[in-house]
Design a protein around this motif. Structure first.
Motif, PDB file in Angstrom:
ATOM      1  N   GLY A   1       0.783  -1.239   0.000  1.00 25.82           N
ATOM      2  CA  GLY A   1       0.000   0.000   0.000  1.00 25.82           C
ATOM      3  C   GLY A   1       0.806   1.274   0.000  1.00 25.82           C
ATOM      4  N   ASN A   2       1.890   1.350   0.775  1.00 22.21           N
ATOM      5  CA  ASN A   2       2.663   2.583   0.904  1.00 22.21           C
ATOM      6  C   ASN A   2       3.794   2.602  -0.127  1.00 22.21           C
ATOM      7  OD1 ASN A   2       1.096   3.215   3.195  1.00 22.21           O
ATOM      8  ND2 ASN A   2       2.460   2.016   4.506  1.00 22.21           N
ATOM      9  N   VAL A   3       3.683   3.512  -1.076  1.00 24.89           N
ATOM     10  CA  VAL A   3       4.645   3.551  -2.183  1.00 24.89           C
ATOM     11  C   VAL A   3       5.020   4.995  -2.493  1.00 24.89           C
ATOM     12  CG1 VAL A   3       5.103   2.909  -4.580  1.00 24.89           C
ATOM     13  CG2 VAL A   3       3.592   1.495  -3.184  1.00 24.89           C
ATOM     14  N   ILE A   4       6.303   5.234  -2.718  1.00 25.33           N
ATOM     15  CA  ILE A   4       6.788   6.498  -3.289  1.00 25.33           C
ATOM     16  C   ILE A   4       7.482   6.156  -4.588  1.00 25.33           C
ATOM     17  CG2 ILE A   4       8.335   8.472  -3.018  1.00 25.33           C
ATOM     18  CD1 ILE A   4       7.983   8.269  -0.015  1.00 25.33           C
ATOM     19  N   VAL A   5       7.041   6.770  -5.675  1.00 22.53           N
ATOM     20  CA  VAL A   5       7.605   6.539  -7.003  1.00 22.53           C
ATOM     21  C   VAL A   5       8.262   7.828  -7.457  1.00 22.53           C
ATOM     22  CG1 VAL A   5       7.113   5.906  -9.387  1.00 22.53           C
ATOM     23  CG2 VAL A   5       5.783   4.886  -7.535  1.00 22.53           C
ATOM     24  N   CYS A   6       9.521   7.772  -7.810  1.00 24.86           N
ATOM     25  CA  CYS A   6      10.187   8.995  -8.253  1.00 24.86           C
ATOM     26  C   CYS A   6      11.270   8.671  -9.269  1.00 24.86           C
ATOM     27  CB  CYS A   6      10.765   9.768  -7.078  1.00 24.86           C
ATOM     28  SG  CYS A   6      11.852   8.854  -5.996  1.00 24.86           S
ATOM     29  N   GLY A   7      11.565   9.651 -10.091  1.00 23.39           N
ATOM     30  CA  GLY A   7      12.598   9.440 -11.075  1.00 23.39           C
ATOM     31  C   GLY A   7      12.478  10.384 -12.251  1.00 23.39           C
ATOM     32  N   ASP A   8      13.297  10.102 -13.242  1.00 21.07           N
ATOM     33  CA  ASP A   8      13.344  10.877 -14.478  1.00 21.07           C
ATOM     34  C   ASP A   8      12.369  10.253 -15.458  1.00 21.07           C
ATOM     35  OD1 ASP A   8      13.921  12.207 -16.797  1.00 21.07           O
ATOM     36  OD2 ASP A   8      15.983  11.491 -16.969  1.00 21.07           O
TER      37      ASP A   8
ATOM     38  N   THR B   1      12.626  21.039 -14.232  1.00 22.45           N
ATOM     39  CA  THR B   1      13.755  20.273 -13.727  1.00 22.45           C
ATOM     40  C   THR B   1      14.807  20.007 -14.801  1.00 22.45           C
ATOM     41  OG1 THR B   1      12.585  18.180 -14.140  1.00 22.45           O
ATOM     42  CG2 THR B   1      12.385  19.150 -11.944  1.00 22.45           C
ATOM     43  N   PHE B   2      14.433  20.090 -16.087  1.00 26.12           N
ATOM     44  CA  PHE B   2      15.423  19.941 -17.161  1.00 26.12           C
ATOM     45  C   PHE B   2      15.954  21.329 -17.488  1.00 26.12           C
ATOM     46  CE2 PHE B   2      16.717  19.385 -21.671  1.00 26.12           C
ATOM     47  CZ  PHE B   2      17.662  18.397 -21.471  1.00 26.12           C
ATOM     48  N   ASN B   3      17.275  21.485 -17.517  1.00 28.55           N
ATOM     49  CA  ASN B   3      17.843  22.830 -17.619  1.00 28.55           C
ATOM     50  C   ASN B   3      18.732  23.047 -18.835  1.00 28.55           C
ATOM     51  OD1 ASN B   3      20.538  21.820 -16.926  1.00 28.55           O
ATOM     52  ND2 ASN B   3      19.840  21.715 -14.805  1.00 28.55           N
ATOM     53  N   ARG B   4      18.547  22.253 -19.871  1.00 28.56           N
ATOM     54  CA  ARG B   4      19.370  22.415 -21.074  1.00 28.56           C
ATOM     55  C   ARG B   4      18.489  22.646 -22.306  1.00 28.56           C
ATOM     56  NH1 ARG B   4      24.396  19.949 -19.551  1.00 28.56           N
ATOM     57  NH2 ARG B   4      24.611  20.652 -17.400  1.00 28.56           N
ATOM     58  N   HIS B   5      19.151  23.151 -23.379  1.00 32.04           N
ATOM     59  CA  HIS B   5      18.530  23.284 -24.701  1.00 32.04           C
ATOM     60  C   HIS B   5      17.291  24.186 -24.695  1.00 32.04           C
ATOM     61  CE1 HIS B   5      21.255  20.090 -25.576  1.00 32.04           C
ATOM     62  NE2 HIS B   5      20.561  19.169 -24.927  1.00 32.04           N
ATOM     63  N   HIS B   6      17.195  25.088 -23.721  1.00 32.16           N
ATOM     64  CA  HIS B   6      16.057  26.025 -23.656  1.00 32.16           C
ATOM     65  C   HIS B   6      14.727  25.275 -23.626  1.00 32.16           C
ATOM     66  CE1 HIS B   6      18.977  29.189 -24.417  1.00 32.16           C
ATOM     67  NE2 HIS B   6      19.379  28.540 -25.486  1.00 32.16           N
ATOM     68  N   LEU B   7      14.697  24.143 -22.923  1.00 35.11           N
ATOM     69  CA  LEU B   7      13.475  23.337 -22.792  1.00 35.11           C
ATOM     70  C   LEU B   7      13.130  23.223 -21.306  1.00 35.11           C
ATOM     71  CD1 LEU B   7      14.344  20.501 -25.348  1.00 35.11           C
ATOM     72  CD2 LEU B   7      12.776  22.423 -25.706  1.00 35.11           C
ATOM     73  N   PRO B   8      12.506  24.252 -20.741  1.00 39.41           N
ATOM     74  CA  PRO B   8      12.242  24.282 -19.292  1.00 39.41           C
ATOM     75  C   PRO B   8      11.027  23.455 -18.887  1.00 39.41           C
ATOM     76  CG  PRO B   8      11.393  26.278 -20.296  1.00 39.41           C
ATOM     77  CD  PRO B   8      12.050  25.492 -21.409  1.00 39.41           C
ATOM     78  N   PHE B   9      11.178  22.129 -18.934  1.00 41.69           N
ATOM     79  CA  PHE B   9      10.078  21.232 -18.596  1.00 41.69           C
ATOM     80  C   PHE B   9      10.345  20.555 -17.252  1.00 41.69           C
ATOM     81  CE2 PHE B   9       9.695  20.954 -23.361  1.00 41.69           C
ATOM     82  CZ  PHE B   9       8.476  21.614 -23.438  1.00 41.69           C
ATOM     83  N   ARG B  10       9.277  20.258 -16.518  1.00 44.38           N
ATOM     84  CA  ARG B  10       9.402  19.420 -15.323  1.00 44.38           C
ATOM     85  C   ARG B  10       9.172  17.982 -15.761  1.00 44.38           C
ATOM     86  NH1 ARG B  10       5.777  17.748 -11.057  1.00 44.38           N
ATOM     87  NH2 ARG B  10       4.151  19.163 -11.827  1.00 44.38           N
ATOM     88  N   ILE B  11      10.263  17.248 -15.921  1.00 45.72           N
ATOM     89  CA  ILE B  11      10.184  15.867 -16.386  1.00 45.72           C
ATOM     90  C   ILE B  11      10.603  14.884 -15.287  1.00 45.72           C
ATOM     91  CG2 ILE B  11      10.481  16.465 -18.806  1.00 45.72           C
ATOM     92  CD1 ILE B  11      13.400  15.702 -18.598  1.00 45.72           C
ATOM     93  N   ASP B  12      10.940  15.421 -14.122  1.00 43.37           N
ATOM     94  CA  ASP B  12      11.234  14.598 -12.943  1.00 43.37           C
ATOM     95  C   ASP B  12      10.061  14.742 -11.981  1.00 43.37           C
ATOM     96  OD1 ASP B  12      14.407  13.955 -13.242  1.00 43.37           O
ATOM     97  OD2 ASP B  12      13.909  15.946 -14.007  1.00 43.37           O
ATOM     98  N   HIS B  13       9.627  13.624 -11.405  1.00 46.44           N
ATOM     99  CA  HIS B  13       8.391  13.647 -10.621  1.00 46.44           C
ATOM    100  C   HIS B  13       8.522  12.794  -9.369  1.00 46.44           C
ATOM    101  CE1 HIS B  13       6.317  15.383 -14.156  1.00 46.44           C
ATOM    102  NE2 HIS B  13       7.055  14.536 -14.846  1.00 46.44           N
ATOM    103  N   ILE B  14       7.731  13.160  -8.340  1.00 47.64           N
ATOM    104  CA  ILE B  14       7.599  12.366  -7.120  1.00 47.64           C
ATOM    105  C   ILE B  14       6.112  12.110  -6.907  1.00 47.64           C
ATOM    106  CG2 ILE B  14       7.973  12.241  -4.634  1.00 47.64           C
ATOM    107  CD1 ILE B  14      10.327  14.119  -4.944  1.00 47.64           C
ATOM    108  N   LEU B  15       5.724  10.838  -6.986  1.00 49.03           N
ATOM    109  CA  LEU B  15       4.337  10.429  -6.787  1.00 49.03           C
ATOM    110  C   LEU B  15       4.286   9.500  -5.571  1.00 49.03           C
ATOM    111  CD1 LEU B  15       3.557   9.451 -10.501  1.00 49.03           C
ATOM    112  CD2 LEU B  15       3.224  11.691  -9.442  1.00 49.03           C
ATOM    113  N   TYR B  16       3.140   9.478  -4.904  1.00 47.15           N
ATOM    114  CA  TYR B  16       3.052   8.620  -3.720  1.00 47.15           C
ATOM    115  C   TYR B  16       1.607   8.222  -3.449  1.00 47.15           C
ATOM    116  CZ  TYR B  16       1.283  12.619  -1.014  1.00 47.15           C
ATOM    117  OH  TYR B  16       0.516  13.655  -0.542  1.00 47.15           O
ATOM    118  N   ARG B  17       1.469   7.204  -2.606  1.00 47.80           N
ATOM    119  CA  ARG B  17       0.152   6.768  -2.143  1.00 47.80           C
ATOM    120  C   ARG B  17       0.306   6.079  -0.787  1.00 47.80           C
ATOM    121  NH1 ARG B  17      -0.673   1.287  -5.735  1.00 47.80           N
ATOM    122  NH2 ARG B  17       0.396  -0.082  -4.263  1.00 47.80           N
ATOM    123  N   GLY B  18      -0.830   5.890  -0.102  1.00 46.87           N
ATOM    124  CA  GLY B  18      -0.825   5.133   1.140  1.00 46.87           C
ATOM    125  C   GLY B  18      -0.891   5.997   2.375  1.00 46.87           C
ATOM    126  N   ALA B  19      -0.421   5.463   3.485  1.00 44.94           N
ATOM    127  CA  ALA B  19      -0.482   6.126   4.779  1.00 44.94           C
ATOM    128  C   ALA B  19       0.706   7.056   4.959  1.00 44.94           C
ATOM    129  CB  ALA B  19      -0.539   5.088   5.897  1.00 44.94           C
TER     130      ALA B  19
END
Length: 385
Positions: A293-300, A332-350
């Motif tokens: 039930g308790n999960v943290i998912v994160c990454g690129d 979160t991406f800081n190159r090539h003039h592409l300012p996208f948030r492509i890194d994420h932290i998701l979670y669920r549970g208690a």
């Protein structure tokens, strides 16, 4: 004479409505960009390109709305406002406007606090002659933040253990003291932890997957799961991953290995990457579904919050930490003039996100996200985003 007058009148009438037609088309494009992520790249090829265009289209729409109001074109303004309202759930993921004064309180018991960092460290710039022999600014940033768990992507370099890199030697004693539990994988998914854990490889091994973009060993896997042994005794699984990149640097970057049948055009490479990343997301989702039930998912994730990849991994049970307690737009991406948030932290549970920050610094092409969790709460359900 009357016929000429009628033609002029009709022509002027058409010109009179051109602003409204432009507003209608722009509103439709904004909605399409916001919700194209509901379609997989395999079923609707333009979908991933439209999802990437969401923020530029949103900004352009806002500019046109201001012009419509100044020019008193109220019908056009109403059309654009309706488009904003229709896409508000997506906007709130990109640019959450949480009240910083009303965030969840910090737990009194320190054992209920868990600080997690996710960071694509670009192999600590091991092959970069400009910074390779200097103290790693990336590791310095990590240690300054004092997270309990650090989930690294691109943590290794071919042929060398990451802890043996020259730029990390000045910090080795600090790393070993603060993070007595570490793990390095062939796919560059590393963990630095203050708590003991067991590790689980997720997905199929390398030799059963496409070789596009992978130059790791045959036993490299798509993702890694870590079952933490927390002092409170609470069960918590963490999942770390790095999904397919766009491979825009084909022919220039020695770390990119592409199968012989891939055409050397950016469009073809992106098509392949979108498709493969979608399959990666499905594998990650299966891992989440089979987790406790308790999960943290994160990454690129290499994709934005409008994307099919993000929607697949988040599903209906995961909460986005940035959308929950973050504020404003953060890339979160800081190159090539592409300012996208492509890194994420998701979670669920208690558990409950208390605060989250995007940091700047280091020498990677990504910025890290750091989230603080209250792990002493009871089970909760994510809001419908």
């Amino acid at each position: 004479m009357a016929s000429k007058h009628n033609r002029t009148y009709r022509r002027n009438g058409r010109r009179r409505w051109i602003f409204e037609w432009v507003a209608l088309l722009l509103a439709g494009l904004l909605v399409l960009c916001a919700y194209s992520g509901k379609f997989s790249p395999d079923s609707f090829f333009p979908a991933p390109f439209l999802t990437l265009a969401y923020m530029p289209v949103l900004i352009f729409t806002a500019v046109v709305l201001v012009i419509a109001l100044v020019c008193r074109r109220f019908l056009a303004a109403v059309i654009l406002v309706l488009a904003f309202l229709m896409t508000w759930p997506v906007f709130s993921l990109f640019v959450p406007l949480n009240d910083r004064d009303n965030l969840p309180p910090m737990p009194v018991e320190q054992s209920s606090v868990l600080k997690v960092m996710t960071y694509n460290v670009l192999s600590f710039n091991y092959n970069d002659p400009l910074v390779n022999d200097e103290e790693s600014e990336t590791m310095k940033l990590i240690l300054e933040q004092k997270p309990d768990i650090v989930m690294l992507q691109e943590g290794g370099a071919a042929g060398i253990n990451w802890m043996d890199m020259p730029s990390l030697q000045p910090f080795r004693a600090q790393i070993e003291a603060r993070y007595p539990y570490t793990f390095s994988s062939p796919e560059g998914l590393n963990i630095m932890s203050a708590y003991p854990f067991t590790t689980i490889a997720l997905g199929e091994p390398q030799y059963l997957r496409s070789v596009l973009g992978y130059n790791r060993e045959n036993w490299a896997y798509l993702a890694r799961a870590y079952d933490l042994q927390l002092p409170s005794g609470k069960q918590l699984r963490m999942i770390d991953f790095r999904l397919q990149s766009y491979h825009l640097s084909f022919g220039k970057n020695m770390n990119v290995r592409v199968s012989p049948d891939v055409k050397p055009s950016p469009l073809e490479r992106m098509k392949r990457s979108f498709s493969l990343r979608g399959h990666n997301a499905e594998a990650i989702r299966q891992a989440i579904d089979s987790s406790p039930g308790n999960v943290i998912v994160c990454g690129d994730m290499n994709d934005v919050t409008t994307s099919h990849v993000y929607r697949t991994i988040r599903g209906n049970d995961m909460t986005d930490a940035w959308a929950e307690v973050g504020h404003g737009y953060a890339y979160t991406f800081n190159r090539h003039h592409l300012p996208f948030r492509i890194d994420h932290i998701l979670y669920r549970g208690a558990l409950q996100a208390i605060e989250v920050h995007r940091l700047k610094g280091g020498t990677s092409d990504h910025y890290p996200l750091v989230a603080t969790f209250d792990i002493g709460t009871t089970a909760r359900h994510p809001t419908d985003q």
